[in-house]
Design a protein around this motif. Structure first.
Motif, PDB file in Angstrom:
ATOM      1  N   CYS A   1       3.891   4.835  -7.218  1.00 17.02           N
ATOM      2  CA  CYS A   1       4.189   4.308  -8.552  1.00 17.02           C
ATOM      3  C   CYS A   1       4.752   2.894  -8.492  1.00 17.02           C
ATOM      4  CB  CYS A   1       5.143   5.231  -9.292  1.00 17.02           C
ATOM      5  SG  CYS A   1       6.589   5.700  -8.309  1.00 17.02           S
ATOM      6  N   ASN A   2       5.354   2.515  -7.366  1.00 13.92           N
ATOM      7  CA  ASN A   2       5.800   1.132  -7.171  1.00 13.92           C
ATOM      8  C   ASN A   2       6.053   0.904  -5.682  1.00 13.92           C
ATOM      9  OD1 ASN A   2       8.592   1.953  -6.653  1.00 13.92           O
ATOM     10  ND2 ASN A   2       8.731   2.279  -8.853  1.00 13.92           N
ATOM     11  N   GLY A   3       6.309  -0.342  -5.333  1.00 10.62           N
ATOM     12  CA  GLY A   3       6.510  -0.679  -3.930  1.00 10.62           C
ATOM     13  C   GLY A   3       7.791  -0.079  -3.373  1.00 10.62           C
ATOM     14  N   THR A   4       8.842  -0.065  -4.186  1.00 13.44           N
ATOM     15  CA  THR A   4      10.125   0.483  -3.735  1.00 13.44           C
ATOM     16  C   THR A   4       9.951   1.934  -3.281  1.00 13.44           C
ATOM     17  OG1 THR A   4      11.192  -0.951  -5.362  1.00 13.44           O
ATOM     18  CG2 THR A   4      12.535   0.796  -4.410  1.00 13.44           C
ATOM     19  N   ALA A   5       9.221   2.727  -4.075  1.00 12.79           N
ATOM     20  CA  ALA A   5       8.996   4.138  -3.727  1.00 12.79           C
ATOM     21  C   ALA A   5       8.190   4.259  -2.440  1.00 12.79           C
ATOM     22  CB  ALA A   5       8.266   4.838  -4.873  1.00 12.79           C
TER      23      ALA A   5
ATOM     24  N   MET B   1      17.205 -12.024   4.405  1.00 10.61           N
ATOM     25  CA  MET B   1      16.617 -12.822   3.332  1.00 10.61           C
ATOM     26  C   MET B   1      15.295 -12.192   2.915  1.00 10.61           C
ATOM     27  SD  MET B   1      14.736 -15.191   1.773  1.00 10.61           S
ATOM     28  CE  MET B   1      13.553 -15.621   3.026  1.00 10.61           C
ATOM     29  N   THR B   2      15.362 -11.341   1.898  1.00  7.78           N
ATOM     30  CA  THR B   2      14.175 -10.681   1.352  1.00  7.78           C
ATOM     31  C   THR B   2      14.567 -10.086   0.015  1.00  7.78           C
ATOM     32  OG1 THR B   2      12.508  -8.925   1.689  1.00  7.78           O
ATOM     33  CG2 THR B   2      14.681  -8.538   2.624  1.00  7.78           C
ATOM     34  N   TYR B   3      13.600  -9.537  -0.681  1.00  4.21           N
ATOM     35  CA  TYR B   3      13.877  -8.797  -1.918  1.00  4.21           C
ATOM     36  C   TYR B   3      14.618  -7.511  -1.545  1.00  4.21           C
ATOM     37  CZ  TYR B   3      12.799  -6.590  -6.426  1.00  4.21           C
ATOM     38  OH  TYR B   3      12.870  -5.982  -7.643  1.00  4.21           O
ATOM     39  N   TRP B   4      15.517  -7.049  -2.403  1.00  4.75           N
ATOM     40  CA  TRP B   4      16.390  -5.922  -2.045  1.00  4.75           C
ATOM     41  C   TRP B   4      15.638  -4.659  -1.637  1.00  4.75           C
ATOM     42  CZ3 TRP B   4      15.590  -1.664  -5.035  1.00  4.75           C
ATOM     43  CH2 TRP B   4      15.070  -1.855  -6.327  1.00  4.75           C
TER      44      TRP B   4
ATOM     45  N   SER C   1       4.543  -6.526   0.783  1.00  3.00           N
ATOM     46  CA  SER C   1       4.497  -6.804  -0.661  1.00  3.00           C
ATOM     47  C   SER C   1       4.014  -8.215  -0.994  1.00  3.00           C
ATOM     48  CB  SER C   1       5.886  -6.622  -1.271  1.00  3.00           C
ATOM     49  OG  SER C   1       6.356  -5.316  -1.059  1.00  3.00           O
ATOM     50  N   HIS C   2       4.251  -9.172  -0.079  1.00  3.05           N
ATOM     51  CA  HIS C   2       3.858 -10.558  -0.351  1.00  3.05           C
ATOM     52  C   HIS C   2       2.561 -10.931   0.361  1.00  3.05           C
ATOM     53  CE1 HIS C   2       8.404 -11.816  -0.797  1.00  3.05           C
ATOM     54  NE2 HIS C   2       8.077 -10.814  -1.566  1.00  3.05           N
ATOM     55  N   ALA C   3       1.994 -10.035   1.138  1.00  2.48           N
ATOM     56  CA  ALA C   3       1.071 -10.509   2.177  1.00  2.48           C
ATOM     57  C   ALA C   3      -0.204  -9.682   2.315  1.00  2.48           C
ATOM     58  CB  ALA C   3       1.818 -10.537   3.511  1.00  2.48           C
TER      59      ALA C   3
ATOM     60  N   GLY D   1       3.412  -9.248 -10.780  1.00  3.01           N
ATOM     61  CA  GLY D   1       3.630 -10.634 -10.380  1.00  3.01           C
ATOM     62  C   GLY D   1       3.219 -10.945  -8.962  1.00  3.01           C
ATOM     63  N   LYS D   2       2.829  -9.922  -8.185  1.00  2.00           N
ATOM     64  CA  LYS D   2       2.626 -10.098  -6.751  1.00  2.00           C
ATOM     65  C   LYS D   2       1.220 -10.606  -6.443  1.00  2.00           C
ATOM     66  CE  LYS D   2       6.750  -8.802  -5.711  1.00  2.00           C
ATOM     67  NZ  LYS D   2       7.276  -7.522  -5.330  1.00  2.00           N
ATOM     68  N   SER D   3       0.941 -10.683  -5.158  1.00  2.00           N
ATOM     69  CA  SER D   3      -0.331 -11.226  -4.716  1.00  2.00           C
ATOM     70  C   SER D   3      -1.482 -10.284  -5.080  1.00  2.00           C
ATOM     71  CB  SER D   3      -0.267 -11.447  -3.209  1.00  2.00           C
ATOM     72  OG  SER D   3      -1.445 -12.022  -2.751  1.00  2.00           O
TER      73      SER D   3
END
Ligand SMILES: *Cc1c(COP(=O)(O)O)cnc(C)c1O
Length: 429
Positions: A68-72, A94-97, A169-171, A195-197
């Motif tokens: 359902c999302n990246g965090t999960a 240094m990254t998103y939480w 998530s960014h790549a 908002g991601k790639s």
């Protein structure tokens, strides 16, 4: 040339929105989504399973599991790697939480390490000395599309029998020495947030070629996938291992992780065009940087030192900023001057360091009257200000740069000119 911030002529007086618009949505996406709505199959896994198969085949993993999302997906990856109460995870500060915070949901703690000033990813020389008896995994983040130094990280992990989780998530589509990011460690987990790639709404994906990790991720958050017999996810009606009977039908993570099928449908369409779209982004960003070759103070954040390595979709594109080459001009002042030239996508970059965030020091998730970071641990690995200097200086050493989606050379020339003008006119500030 007089800078616009000092009353000089503005470089770009009308930013072309279409150059930056993302994701690119066509009638094909809209039809795919409305077909799901018309068929009344928003909840279910049919289309999600098709998307998973296609995504696994594109990225080059045996399995993909939609979330359902990246965090999960990161939480499930951590649990699948065996992380539990009192364990430690090493992750860049240094990254998103969400790269690190899910460890605390499992009663584990995070031993943060620093990043490399060039890659903005995990610094492999700051990892090994942090390993203790309870360390279970290393999280790498391919930050802003830049691949992490996987050779070094995998060597440390294999030596100490640790799992490697790649936050991709960014790549999506970034290459590390010819291999797709997300497929090099034990498991990749990623956001597919709008908002991601790779952007399809609110969604996430876990990828792995390790059957055990895959099955454990299913068991954690996908109660409905009980069709295949498994050591870790016994079927509802085919229970062979009596020890596992109580898992059947209820996810052990007590959470429901599945992807909304409207997102899966859009994902299938996006995936078809993703390789060509990120190729155009790569061409555009490389063109932009070629125009800034030799300009002082700002350099591309790009893996030029490794063969066959690319930046995927260049999500949250960054410039490496060297104030000392511009007479000590701060990234903040530099950005404001670039903004004044008519470029809005320039500001001190990166994410704020996590090791000094109160969440990782004081949050008490389990209502135990003590911080989760130490509640089950046999040592306290929390770190204060000054411990991780590169991460702490992130806003001074990076500036965000425009994230071009189309190779419009005439416009990109103007953007590059705005940066060049400020860098070469820094003595005016
Ligand atoms: C966005 C992001 C996540 C979290 O993903 P969500 O889909 O927002 O839950 C995790 N890690 C990184 C590096 C991210 O940028």
């Amino acid at each position: 040339m007089k800078l616009a911030i000092l009353g000089g002529k503005i470089t770009i007086d009308n930013e072309p929105e279409a150059l930056f618009h993302w994701p690119i949505v066509t009638d094909e996406d809209i039809t795919a989504v409305t077909d799901v709505l018309k068929a009344g199959i928003m909840s279910g896994t049919g289309i999600t399973k098709q998307f998973e198969k296609e995504f696994a085949s594109w990225i080059g993993s045996e399995y993909a599991l939609g979330f359902c999302n990246g965090t999960a997906s990161i939480l499930a990856a951590m649990w699948a790697c065996g992380i539990g109460a009192g364990d430690e995870v090493i992750a860049p500060s240094m990254t998103y939480w969400a790269s690190a915070a899910p460890a605390l949901s499992l009663g584990a703690t995070v031993n943060f390490c620093d990043i490399d000033r060039r890659t903005l990813c995990i610094d492999p020389t700051d990892v090994e000395h942090r390993i203790g008896p309870r360390t279970k995994a290393i999280v790498v983040v391919h930050y802003a599309g830049h691949p992490s130094p996987m050779d070094e990280i995998m060597a440390i992990a294999r030596k100490h029998n640790l799992k490697v989780i790649e936050d991709t998530s960014h790549a999506q589509g970034s290459l590390y020495k010819g291999r797709k990011c997300g497929t090099i460690g034990d498991v990749g987990a990623m956001s597919m947030m709008a908002g991601k790639s790779f952007a399809i709404g609110e969604a996430g994906m876990l990828v792995t070629s390790n059957r055990e990790i895959y099955e454990r991720a299913v068991l954690f958050a996908h109660y409905e996938r009980t069709g295949a017999a498994s050591r870790f996810n016994a079927t509802d009606n085919q229970l062979t291992d009596p020890e596992l009977q109580h898992f059947a039908g209820i996810p052990i993570g007590a959470m429901k992780g599945r992807m909304n099928q409207t997102c899966s449908a859009m994902g299938r369409v996006q995936l078809k065009y993703y390789p060509q779209r990120i190729q155009e982004i790569q061409d555009s960003m490389n063109y932009f940087w070629s125009k800034l070759d030799g300009v002082p103070g700002i350099k591309p954040h790009r893996p030029d030192y490794w063969e066959n390595s690319t930046m995927g979709g260049w999500y949250y594109s960054q410039g490496l900023y060297y104030a000392e080459q511009l007479g000590g001009l701060s990234s903040e002042k530099f950005s404001r001057a670039v903004n004044a030239e008519g470029v809005h996508q320039c500001f001190p970059g990166g994410n704020s360091p996590l090791h000094i965030h109160p969440f990782f020091h004081d949050s008490d998730l389990f209502h135990l009257g003590k911080p989760t970071a130490v509640a089950f641990a046999d040592r306290d690995v929390r770190q204060g200000e000054g411990a991780l200097p590169v991460s702490e200086s992130i806003h001074e050493i990076t500036v965000a740069v425009p994230w071009f989606k189309h190779l419009d050379k005439k416009m990109i020339d103007q953007y590059a000119q705005a940066f060049r003008k400020v860098a070469e006119g820094a003595d005016q500030l």
